[in-house]
Write a protein that holds these residues in place. Structure first.
Motif, mmCIF file in Angstrom:
data_model
loop_
_atom_site.group_PDB
_atom_site.id
_atom_site.type_symbol
_atom_site.label_atom_id
_atom_site.label_comp_id
_atom_site.label_asym_id
_atom_site.label_seq_id
_atom_site.Cartn_x
_atom_site.Cartn_y
_atom_site.Cartn_z
ATOM 1 N N ALA A 93 38.843 29.562 -44.295
ATOM 2 C CA ALA A 93 39.199 30.029 -45.635
ATOM 3 C C ALA A 93 40.458 30.871 -45.600
ATOM 4 O O ALA A 93 40.657 31.679 -44.684
ATOM 5 C CB ALA A 93 38.058 30.844 -46.228
ATOM 6 N N VAL A 153 41.295 30.688 -53.527
ATOM 7 C CA VAL A 153 40.490 30.446 -52.325
ATOM 8 C C VAL A 153 40.743 29.017 -51.862
ATOM 9 O O VAL A 153 40.452 28.066 -52.594
ATOM 10 C CB VAL A 153 38.987 30.643 -52.611
ATOM 11 C CG1 VAL A 153 38.168 30.422 -51.344
ATOM 12 C CG2 VAL A 153 38.722 32.027 -53.185
ATOM 13 N N LEU A 189 39.962 26.197 -48.845
ATOM 14 C CA LEU A 189 39.000 25.903 -47.797
ATOM 15 C C LEU A 189 39.329 24.565 -47.147
ATOM 16 O O LEU A 189 39.684 23.611 -47.833
ATOM 17 C CB LEU A 189 37.581 25.848 -48.373
ATOM 18 C CG LEU A 189 37.060 27.147 -49.001
ATOM 19 C CD1 LEU A 189 35.898 26.854 -49.930
ATOM 20 C CD2 LEU A 189 36.633 28.123 -47.914
ATOM 21 N N VAL A 213 31.236 27.313 -54.430
ATOM 22 C CA VAL A 213 31.934 28.512 -53.970
ATOM 23 C C VAL A 213 31.610 29.664 -54.929
ATOM 24 O O VAL A 213 31.733 29.521 -56.147
ATOM 25 C CB VAL A 213 33.453 28.295 -53.914
ATOM 26 C CG1 VAL A 213 34.149 29.521 -53.321
ATOM 27 C CG2 VAL A 213 33.797 27.041 -53.103
ATOM 28 N N THR A 231 40.920 23.786 -53.139
ATOM 29 C CA THR A 231 41.333 25.128 -53.559
ATOM 30 C C THR A 231 40.731 25.441 -54.920
ATOM 31 O O THR A 231 40.693 24.583 -55.806
ATOM 32 C CB THR A 231 42.864 25.225 -53.638
ATOM 33 O OG1 THR A 231 43.417 25.021 -52.340
ATOM 34 C CG2 THR A 231 43.298 26.606 -54.139
#
Length: 277
Positions: free
Chosen positions: A158, A170, A172, A189, A237
């Protein structure tokens, strides 16, 4: 008097509710017996979800129990990820929960249907999306955690950025570390916050100082995946809109893999750095 289909434990009189186990739901992700390897038996964290409300007197005890659980106060041989979803259906009792959301109520309703329950209530705990109990029942909660199905933690990496003062990005990427079949799973998430303190001037908790940890503030689906191997890399994202007073040092991001029956197949937790830029 509690509205029909809702109940809050401890509102008066003895509780007649029991914990229910989920029966008859096929594991639509790849959780077949041949995949429950030794690695999975000693695998990743157990996801524990609390459905709670500041408008429910009994929820305070459950919040304390789940805060202790998340801090590691209990001797368990398995890591846990704790998330507290504050529902909104007790707001009419005189105190509007500042963290309550109709979205979290909808999520709890999904569990009522998936677990064949006859009512919604607070405080309720759901473990790995498969079994539930009253949120104040410490013995049942710890027993469910110890006996819960375990899966490898996803191998996601992350990265966090703040493209603006009121947003958190964020990103990932990595493998889920479990094979996913054609029915697919969702990658969810969650942005949660610890150390919340509120004075409560009205409602059942009038005059009390309320403290809450692991409170879900934002919740989004990263993606849906189907027919992929355990080593296949996924990427995505999400941008969360932040609230006033956001403090990254009090927050974390949890990621979990869940199918349409709400069964969890792995989860990860990412604390946020202080003074995140």
């Amino acid at each position: 008097m509690a509205p029909r289909l809702f109940s809050c434990f401890g509102r008066g009189g003895s509780s007649h509710h029991n914990a229910y186990r989920s029966h008859g739901f096929a594991e639509s992700a790849s959780a077949t017996a041949d995949q429950l390897t030794e690695e999975q038996n000693r695998g990743g964290a157990i996801l524990v979800e609390l459905f709670s409300s500041q408008g429910c007197k009994t929820s305070l005890e459950a919040e304390l129990l789940l805060s202790r659980l998340g801090r590691g106060d209990f001797e368990l041989d398995v890591p846990v990820i704790v998330l507290a979803f504050h529902v909104d259906y007790w707001d009419y009792m005189g105190w509007k929960d500042p963290y309550g959301s109709s979205l979290w109520t909808v999520r709890q309703k999904g569990y009522v249907e998936a677990l064949n329950l006859d009512t919604m209530f607070t405080p309720q705990v759901v473990v790995q999306g498969r079994i539930q109990c009253v949120g104040t029942d410490e013995d049942a909660l710890l027993s469910h955690i110890r006996s819960a199905a375990r899966f490898p933690a996803p191998g996601l990496q992350a990265t966090f950025q703040k493209p603006s003062e009121d947003s958190l990005q964020v990103s990932l990427t990595g493998p889920l570390r479990i094979k996913i079949d054609g029915q697919g799973v969702d990658i969810m998430v969650v942005l949660y916050e610890n150390g919340l303190v509120n004075d409560c001037p009205k409602g059942e908790n009038k005059g009390r100082v309320l403290t809450n940890d692991f409170v879900v503030r934002k919740y989004e689906k990263l993606c849906t995946v189907k027919d992929i191997s355990a080593k296949k890399t996924i990427s995505g994202t999400i941008t969360f809109k932040l609230w006033e007073g956001f403090n990254s040092s009090k927050c974390g991001v949890a990621v979990f893999v869940q199918n349409s029956s709400f069964h969890t197949f792995g989860s990860q937790n990412f604390p946020l750095a202080d003074n995140l830029l």
